[in-house]
Design a protein around this motif. Structure first.
Motif, PDB file in Angstrom:
ATOM      1  N   GLU A   1      -1.342   9.623  -1.737  1.00 43.71           N
ATOM      2  CA  GLU A   1      -1.381   8.184  -2.018  1.00 43.71           C
ATOM      3  C   GLU A   1      -0.169   7.485  -1.391  1.00 43.71           C
TER       4      GLU A   1
ATOM      5  N   SER B   1      -0.457   4.646   1.546  1.00 42.44           N
ATOM      6  CA  SER B   1       0.155   3.347   1.270  1.00 42.44           C
ATOM      7  C   SER B   1       1.134   2.968   2.370  1.00 42.44           C
TER       8      SER B   1
ATOM      9  N   ALA C   1      -5.572   3.246   0.310  1.00 39.12           N
ATOM     10  CA  ALA C   1      -4.294   2.920   0.949  1.00 39.12           C
ATOM     11  C   ALA C   1      -3.696   1.660   0.326  1.00 39.12           C
ATOM     12  N   VAL C   2      -3.439   1.732  -0.958  1.00 40.48           N
ATOM     13  CA  VAL C   2      -2.956   0.575  -1.719  1.00 40.48           C
ATOM     14  C   VAL C   2      -1.601   0.113  -1.189  1.00 40.48           C
ATOM     15  N   HIS C   3      -1.456  -1.201  -1.038  1.00 35.26           N
ATOM     16  CA  HIS C   3      -0.192  -1.772  -0.556  1.00 35.26           C
ATOM     17  C   HIS C   3       0.925  -1.417  -1.538  1.00 35.26           C
ATOM     18  N   PRO C   4       2.092  -0.992  -1.048  1.00 35.43           N
ATOM     19  CA  PRO C   4       3.206  -0.646  -1.944  1.00 35.43           C
ATOM     20  C   PRO C   4       3.547  -1.731  -2.959  1.00 35.43           C
TER      21      PRO C   4
ATOM     22  N   PHE D   1       8.641   0.011  -3.670  1.00 34.48           N
ATOM     23  CA  PHE D   1       7.746   1.161  -3.789  1.00 34.48           C
ATOM     24  C   PHE D   1       8.491   2.327  -4.427  1.00 34.48           C
TER      25      PHE D   1
ATOM     26  N   SER E   1       9.172  -3.791   0.876  1.00 32.87           N
ATOM     27  CA  SER E   1       8.093  -3.035   0.238  1.00 32.87           C
ATOM     28  C   SER E   1       8.520  -1.617  -0.110  1.00 32.87           C
TER      29      SER E   1
ATOM     30  N   VAL F   1       1.267  -1.443  -5.797  1.00 33.93           N
ATOM     31  CA  VAL F   1       1.663  -0.310  -6.637  1.00 33.93           C
ATOM     32  C   VAL F   1       2.768  -0.751  -7.599  1.00 33.93           C
TER      33      VAL F   1
END
Length: 203
Positions: free
Chosen positions: A73, A77, A130-133, A59, A55, A136
């Motif tokens: 952000e 994340s 907290a968007v998952h990498p 990312f 990730s 993203v």
């Protein structure tokens, strides 16, 4: 406060669903299979740690492509990633060894795990915190690179499977790509749509 509770549910559900699919050994999500095969190269690399490694690499790629850094952000994340990965490893330790179970029982566990995972993803997308990498990376491919949701999605899946195949071959055999992977890819969008329509909208 409500958003925080939903975030906890998303973290726990992501960890539990991924662990159930991993332990069933008949297929995970695209990125789950990538992590499973990375972890297979060494006993020192747990599936959760492998998820963090994969990730973070993608990312960083997403940040470079997007050419925009928003520190808070990135921080949130990474907090989600570490929490989810740690809980995934915890559930893997807690779940029983299923190697001797019948295929039908492992398939049932896999499907339940998939449903839990997709529900958790639906909640996470709903609160958009907290968007998952990996999400993203997916979003950057869809919006910044290909300007097309379908193409961006399949390229992201392709990257995940490429990682899975490379590390699977390095470890001596590709693992956790199977019927669970196919079900997640084919049915994932429809199942999340049902969650959004009949559950998430009432939260």
């Amino acid at each position: 406060m409500r958003k925080f509770i939903y975030l906890i549910i998303a973290v726990l559900g992501n960890g539990l669903g991924s662990a159930m699919m991993y332990e069933s050994t008949i297929g995970m999500s695209a990125w789950g299979s990538a992590a499973a095969n990375v972890s297979a190269i060494s006993d020192a690399i747990t599936p959760g740690l492998a998820f963090m490694i994969v990730s973070i690499v993608f990312f960083i790629i997403a940040i470079i492509i997007h050419k925009k850094v928003i520190l808070y952000e990135i921080f949130f994340s990474l907090v989600f990633l570490v929490s989810f990965s740690t809980i995934m490893d915890m559930f893997i330790v807690m779940l029983p060894d299923m190697s001797s179970w019948s295929f039908s029982m492992r398939l049932l566990v896999n499907i339940i795990g998939m449903l839990v995972l997709l529900f958790s993803i639906s909640i996470h997308l709903y609160i958009n915190t907290a968007v998952h990498p990996m999400d993203v990376f997916l979003r950057v491919l869809q919006q910044d690179v290909f300007h097309n949701v379908i193409i961006g999605t399949y390229v992201a899946y392709g990257c995940a499977f490429l990682v899975a195949v490379i590390f699977g071959l390095l470890s001596g055999g590709i693992t956790n790509i199977g019927i669970g992977t196919v079900l997640t890819i084919v049915l994932g969008g429809s199942i999340m749509g049902l969650y959004d329509r009949y559950v998430i909208r009432y939260l």
